[in-house]
Design a protein around this motif. Structure first.
Motif, mmCIF file in Angstrom:
data_model
loop_
_atom_site.group_PDB
_atom_site.id
_atom_site.type_symbol
_atom_site.label_atom_id
_atom_site.label_comp_id
_atom_site.label_asym_id
_atom_site.label_seq_id
_atom_site.Cartn_x
_atom_site.Cartn_y
_atom_site.Cartn_z
ATOM 1 N N TYR A 102 0.843 -1.201 0.000
ATOM 2 C CA TYR A 102 0.000 0.000 0.000
ATOM 3 C C TYR A 102 0.878 1.252 0.000
ATOM 4 O O TYR A 102 0.655 2.175 -0.796
ATOM 5 C CB TYR A 102 -0.928 0.004 1.221
ATOM 6 C CG TYR A 102 -1.680 1.304 1.364
ATOM 7 C CD1 TYR A 102 -2.773 1.584 0.552
ATOM 8 C CD2 TYR A 102 -1.280 2.274 2.277
ATOM 9 C CE1 TYR A 102 -3.457 2.789 0.656
ATOM 10 C CE2 TYR A 102 -1.955 3.473 2.390
ATOM 11 C CZ TYR A 102 -3.038 3.720 1.585
ATOM 12 O OH TYR A 102 -3.703 4.919 1.676
ATOM 13 N N ASN A 103 1.886 1.286 0.867
ATOM 14 C CA ASN A 103 2.772 2.450 0.935
ATOM 15 C C ASN A 103 3.526 2.661 -0.377
ATOM 16 O O ASN A 103 3.725 3.806 -0.808
ATOM 17 C CB ASN A 103 3.750 2.305 2.104
ATOM 18 C CG ASN A 103 3.078 2.499 3.445
ATOM 19 O OD1 ASN A 103 2.048 3.168 3.557
ATOM 20 N ND2 ASN A 103 3.641 1.903 4.475
ATOM 21 N N ALA A 104 3.935 1.580 -1.027
ATOM 22 C CA ALA A 104 4.611 1.689 -2.329
ATOM 23 C C ALA A 104 3.661 2.264 -3.374
ATOM 24 O O ALA A 104 4.065 3.105 -4.195
ATOM 25 C CB ALA A 104 5.140 0.333 -2.769
ATOM 26 N N ALA A 105 2.408 1.843 -3.332
ATOM 27 C CA ALA A 105 1.411 2.357 -4.282
ATOM 28 C C ALA A 105 1.197 3.853 -4.071
ATOM 29 O O ALA A 105 1.174 4.627 -5.040
ATOM 30 C CB ALA A 105 0.085 1.603 -4.129
ATOM 31 N N VAL A 106 1.061 4.264 -2.823
ATOM 32 C CA VAL A 106 0.846 5.686 -2.523
ATOM 33 C C VAL A 106 2.061 6.504 -2.948
ATOM 34 O O VAL A 106 1.914 7.572 -3.551
ATOM 35 C CB VAL A 106 0.528 5.885 -1.028
ATOM 36 C CG1 VAL A 106 0.582 7.356 -0.647
ATOM 37 C CG2 VAL A 106 -0.846 5.301 -0.699
ATOM 38 N N LYS A 107 3.250 5.989 -2.688
ATOM 39 C CA LYS A 107 4.472 6.708 -3.089
ATOM 40 C C LYS A 107 4.524 6.874 -4.612
ATOM 41 O O LYS A 107 4.848 7.943 -5.126
ATOM 42 C CB LYS A 107 5.707 5.952 -2.598
ATOM 43 C CG LYS A 107 6.999 6.670 -2.863
ATOM 44 C CD LYS A 107 8.174 5.923 -2.267
ATOM 45 C CE LYS A 107 9.464 6.662 -2.565
ATOM 46 N NZ LYS A 107 10.624 5.980 -2.016
ATOM 47 N N PHE A 108 4.191 5.815 -5.325
ATOM 48 C CA PHE A 108 4.157 5.870 -6.785
ATOM 49 C C PHE A 108 3.137 6.914 -7.253
ATOM 50 O O PHE A 108 3.432 7.750 -8.112
ATOM 51 C CB PHE A 108 3.814 4.491 -7.356
ATOM 52 C CG PHE A 108 3.670 4.482 -8.845
ATOM 53 C CD1 PHE A 108 4.771 4.325 -9.666
ATOM 54 C CD2 PHE A 108 2.423 4.643 -9.438
ATOM 55 C CE1 PHE A 108 4.645 4.321 -11.043
ATOM 56 C CE2 PHE A 108 2.280 4.645 -10.820
ATOM 57 C CZ PHE A 108 3.392 4.485 -11.619
ATOM 58 N N LEU A 109 1.934 6.864 -6.698
ATOM 59 C CA LEU A 109 0.867 7.780 -7.111
ATOM 60 C C LEU A 109 1.204 9.229 -6.772
ATOM 61 O O LEU A 109 0.859 10.139 -7.523
ATOM 62 C CB LEU A 109 -0.460 7.363 -6.481
ATOM 63 C CG LEU A 109 -0.996 6.025 -6.991
ATOM 64 C CD1 LEU A 109 -2.139 5.533 -6.117
ATOM 65 C CD2 LEU A 109 -1.433 6.135 -8.441
ATOM 66 N N GLU A 110 1.884 9.452 -5.662
ATOM 67 C CA GLU A 110 2.338 10.810 -5.330
ATOM 68 C C GLU A 110 3.330 11.296 -6.374
ATOM 69 O O GLU A 110 3.299 12.465 -6.778
ATOM 70 C CB GLU A 110 2.972 10.836 -3.937
ATOM 71 C CG GLU A 110 1.973 10.739 -2.811
ATOM 72 C CD GLU A 110 2.612 10.603 -1.434
ATOM 73 O OE1 GLU A 110 3.824 10.273 -1.342
ATOM 74 O OE2 GLU A 110 1.887 10.794 -0.450
ATOM 75 N N GLY A 111 4.210 10.405 -6.825
ATOM 76 C CA GLY A 111 5.161 10.756 -7.883
ATOM 77 C C GLY A 111 4.460 11.105 -9.184
ATOM 78 O O GLY A 111 4.849 12.045 -9.880
ATOM 79 N N VAL A 112 3.406 10.377 -9.501
ATOM 80 C CA VAL A 112 2.622 10.673 -10.701
ATOM 81 C C VAL A 112 1.954 12.039 -10.548
ATOM 82 O O VAL A 112 1.988 12.863 -11.467
ATOM 83 C CB VAL A 112 1.563 9.568 -10.969
ATOM 84 C CG1 VAL A 112 0.630 9.982 -12.098
ATOM 85 C CG2 VAL A 112 2.242 8.253 -11.297
ATOM 86 N N ALA A 113 1.355 12.283 -9.395
ATOM 87 C CA ALA A 113 0.657 13.554 -9.155
ATOM 88 C C ALA A 113 1.614 14.743 -9.253
ATOM 89 O O ALA A 113 1.235 15.813 -9.737
ATOM 90 C CB ALA A 113 -0.029 13.530 -7.794
ATOM 91 N N LYS A 114 2.855 14.557 -8.818
ATOM 92 C CA LYS A 114 3.850 15.640 -8.864
ATOM 93 C C LYS A 114 4.489 15.780 -10.245
ATOM 94 O O LYS A 114 5.255 16.698 -10.487
ATOM 95 C CB LYS A 114 4.950 15.384 -7.830
ATOM 96 C CG LYS A 114 4.487 15.533 -6.406
ATOM 97 C CD LYS A 114 5.605 15.180 -5.443
ATOM 98 C CE LYS A 114 5.108 15.213 -4.012
ATOM 99 N NZ LYS A 114 6.138 14.709 -3.079
#
Length: 153
Positions: A102-114
């Motif tokens: 879950y944390n890896a997914a959120v980190k990835f999605l934050e990178g996409v958002a940025k």
């Protein structure tokens, strides 16, 4: 359209966990357990996809269809985490894998958002080009001096 399917989420959760997810009632038949879990799995997927769309909406039109394969993986990871968090995740146990994914997914999605990570859709390039075309414009006056007009000086 969901980014993952209920069968993918069921496959990611061990059958031995099904009864724990259902509560105190023990159900012997696996298919009956899956049938009773179905609404919980669907809700976990909907929540996962809404979370993903929340991150992607800054840069992409959501929901994405067809969705890049990477969204399928992270949708499954988030949905399984959502499902497992209903009974609590023991961070010192094997359950920590759900939290780590879950944390890896959120980190990835934050990178996409940025804008640090591109998820590989053709939308990215076209939307960035459109934004660049709208955001920057250059005009100039007619040229007063040229090599031709300055000959002999």
């Amino acid at each position: 359209m969901a980014y993952c399917t209920d069968s993918e989420v069921f496959a990611a959760v061990k059958e031995g966990t099904y009864n724990a997810l259902l509560g105190e009632e023990y159900i012997e038949d696996v298919e009956e357990r899956k049938k009773r879990l179905q609404p919980l799995v669907e809700e976990a997927i909907e929540d996962a996809d809404a979370e993903i769309d929340g991150y992607l909406a800054k840069r992409y039109d959501v929901p994405m269809s067809p969705a890049p394969k990477v969204l399928n993986k992270f949708s499954k990871d988030i949905a399984v985490y959502n499902l497992m968090s209903r009974i609590g995740i023991d961070e010192s146990d094997r359950d920590k894998t759900y939290l780590n994914r879950y944390n890896a997914a959120v980190k990835f999605l934050e990178g996409v958002a940025k804008g640090l990570i591109d998820i590989g859709t053709s939308e990215t390039g076209s939307s960035q080009n459109q934004a660049a075309q709208k955001g920057f414009r250059m005009e100039h006056s007619e040229r007063l001096f040229s090599r031709e007009s300055m000959k002999g000086y």
